[in-house]
Design an enzyme around this catalytic site. Structure first.
Site, short mmCIF file in Angstrom:
data_model
loop_
_atom_site.label_atom_id
_atom_site.label_comp_id
_atom_site.label_asym_id
_atom_site.label_seq_id
_atom_site.Cartn_x
_atom_site.Cartn_y
_atom_site.Cartn_z
N GLU A 74 40.81 49.72 40.61
CA GLU A 74 40.78 48.35 40.13
C GLU A 74 41.89 48.15 39.10
OE1 GLU A 74 37.45 45.34 38.12
OE2 GLU A 74 37.39 47.48 37.67
N LYS A 175 34.70 40.39 43.68
CA LYS A 175 33.81 41.06 42.73
C LYS A 175 32.76 40.09 42.21
CE LYS A 175 33.94 43.85 38.49
NZ LYS A 175 34.83 44.39 37.42
N CYS A 207 33.70 48.43 40.31
CA CYS A 207 33.36 48.73 38.92
C CYS A 207 31.94 48.31 38.53
CB CYS A 207 34.40 48.11 37.99
SG CYS A 207 34.53 48.96 36.40
#
Length: 531
Positions: A74, A175, A207
């Site tokens: 990321e 995301k 994440c």
């Protein structure tokens, strides 16, 4: 006929594979000088290509090694700490692969300002591997048609893109759970994304997503994935959430292969990448330098029918009868845990918190001056995100003071011959983790053949090869993420809905809890001092 037979044998290779070759690249991202002001596209592209050039070299290495899928981290293409205007020129319009088929390497002029997609597509095609990367998606919108459309007339999404071996864009994922990423928008449609390959079905997370039911559990239970690809910019948060620690724990608890690629900024604790199977790590890297590292491993093709969380043993405990005279409280990542100290070289201890009771049997190799404690927590975590957890943890304290138990710690000289941790968890979403330390004070994971996890029980099979920093089971009670515990009685709860919206990290309820924990900790410290 002979030629057809050769082709059949070649293409049916995937049906005979027991493993595939996966890779992750931990990248020391090259940051632009300015992230807070608007820049033109040529300036942004010049900065991004510095990182893309590194990616290309690593893809070539991976291709020569016969890697099937390569994951980049990321924020690896442009960096982080942007504001909305600062990141705008780094974004590209990314089409929906469910609606159109596009090979940017073969057709680079279909869209303007698509140089990064062209590079990634060619990277996959020229090296005969799947590429997973993280970049920014620019999606125009209109307030007339979309009431959620931002005032500047477009969405900005933190996005994972996936290219197949021919260079086609086959998946993109926005995301869902942003972490203080004010440059990006929360997607109006919170959609989990998976993709098929000849060597299994993969889910995509980025994440902070790993903490929440959507997409983490949704991918496993509704998409039936075998493996997870995980671009991340993960900062260690000891004692429970170091990158290699929790990512390997997720693989074990969720019974899934997990390919985690982190950025490398060790001075800020951004480090730790790995390739994990349900039985333990296949390869991982953790260091204090700022040098990129390519990890490659043969990964067993996982039987997706086994992709389920094992139900824990529902042990019946009387919480009141388990209260120890030497119990104490201490903060662990801003949560107030109940602890008991481990002064003896061996023994059995039990500690409870709310509805959770944790039991430990242990034996140290030798007695040392280091203080260890065993703790329990059952409640709503409210620091840097809001989510309900249950935790049983054996940990090394920072120093000989009980108040240091729970502070971040990376060093240990204490070996354990054996230990077993059990807990009365009321969920099956349990993630087991063991963190060790070597003579260079670098964090390590326990070798796969030295521990077992089964139904809410974590046990070392043999003496672990390095000193223990911590061993824990962290359980996520997703259905209680909406519950605010208002006092010490777990049955007296206030129903709220603030935890589902991560867009506001400092709601009044969280501030109240923070002050409550602070004053509880101070009171507890004064009480012990007076005794």
């Amino acid at each position: 006929m002979f030629f057809e037979l050769i082709l059949f044998c070649f293409y049916s290779r995937t049906f005979d594979w027991n493993t595939f070759k996966g890779a992750v690249y931990e990248h020391h991202v090259i940051m632009p000088e300015s992230t807070k002001t608007w820049v033109n596209r040529s300036f942004a592209l010049e900065n991004m290509m510095k990182n893309i050039n590194v990616y290309q070299k690593q893809a070539m290495k991976a291709g020569k090694e016969g890697v099937d899928i390569l994951v980049f981290p990321e924020d690896g293409i442009y960096g982080y700490i942007f504001n909305r205007k600062g990141v705008e020129s780094y974004l590209e319009y990314i089409p929906n692969p469910e609606l159109e088929k596009w090979n940017a390497c073969d057709e680079p002029d279909r869209y303007n300002d698509s140089e990064i997609q062209y590079s990634l597509s060619c990277m996959a095609k020229h090296n005969d591997l799947y590429i997973v990367a993280d970049m920014g998606d620019y999606q125009p919108c209109s307030r007339g048609n979309d009431p959620k459309c931002p005032p500047d007339g477009h969405y900005q999404f933190n996005t994972a893109v996936v290219y197949d071996k021919d260079g086609y864009l086959i998946a993109k994922y926005h995301k869902i759970n942003l972490f203080y990423e004010f440059q990006f928008d929360f997607p109006p449609e919170k959609k989990s994304v998976s993709f098929e390959t000849p060597f299994g079905k993969f889910g995509v997370m980025i994440c902070f997503d790993i903490i929440f039911r959507n997409p983490a559990v949704d991918l496993l239970e509704n998409h039936d994935v075998d493996s997870i690809v995980f671009p991340t910019a993960w900062m260690d948060a000891l004692p429970l959430l170091a990158a290699i620690q929790f990512h390997s724990a997720f693989a074990a608890g969720a019974n899934v292969n997990f390919l985690a690629a982190n950025i490398k900024k060790s001075e800020s604790k951004f480090h730790g990448s790995g390739i994990y199977s349900p039985k333990g790590y296949l390869d991982f890297h953790y260091s204090e330098d700022n040098v990129g590292r390519l990890l490659i491993a043969e990964i067993p093709i996982h039987d997706r029918k086994r992709n389920s969380y094992p139900e824990p043993n529902m042990l019946i405990e009387d919480n009141n009868s388990k209260t120890s005279n030497d119990s104490f409280q201490s903060l662990v990542f801003h949560d107030l845990y109940n602890f008991v100290p481990l002064f003896d070289i061996q023994g059995k201890r039990t500690i409870c918190h709310n509805n959770l009771c944790c039991s430990l049997t242990y034996e140290k190799q030798t007695d040392t001056d280091e203080l260890f404690a065993f703790g329990a927590f059952d409640g709503l975590h409210t620091f840097e995100g809001t989510y309900y957890i249950q935790v049983c943890i054996l940990l090394k304290c920072k120093n000989s003071n009980l108040t240091s138990c729970g502070e971040p710690e990376e060093n240990s000289i204490t070996f354990f011959k054996q230990f077993q941790i059990d807990g009365t968890f009321d969920t099956s979403y349990i993630y087991p983790e063991i963190l060790l330390s070597n003579t260079s004070n670098l964090l390590l994971l326990a070798a796969p053949n030295t521990w077992i996890y089964k139904k809410g029980m974590l046990q070392s099979k043999t003496q672990l090869e390095y000193p223990v920093v911590s061993a824990a089971m962290l359980a996520r009670v997703y259905e209680k993420d909406h519950i605010l515990i208002s006092d010490k009685n777990p049955d007296n709860r206030i129903q709220t809905d603030f935890t589902t919206d991560q867009e506001n990290p400092m709601l009044p309820e969280r501030i109240v809890i923070t002050f409550y924990k602070f004053f509880s900790a101070v009171s507890n410290y004064i009480y012990r001092f007076l005794l």
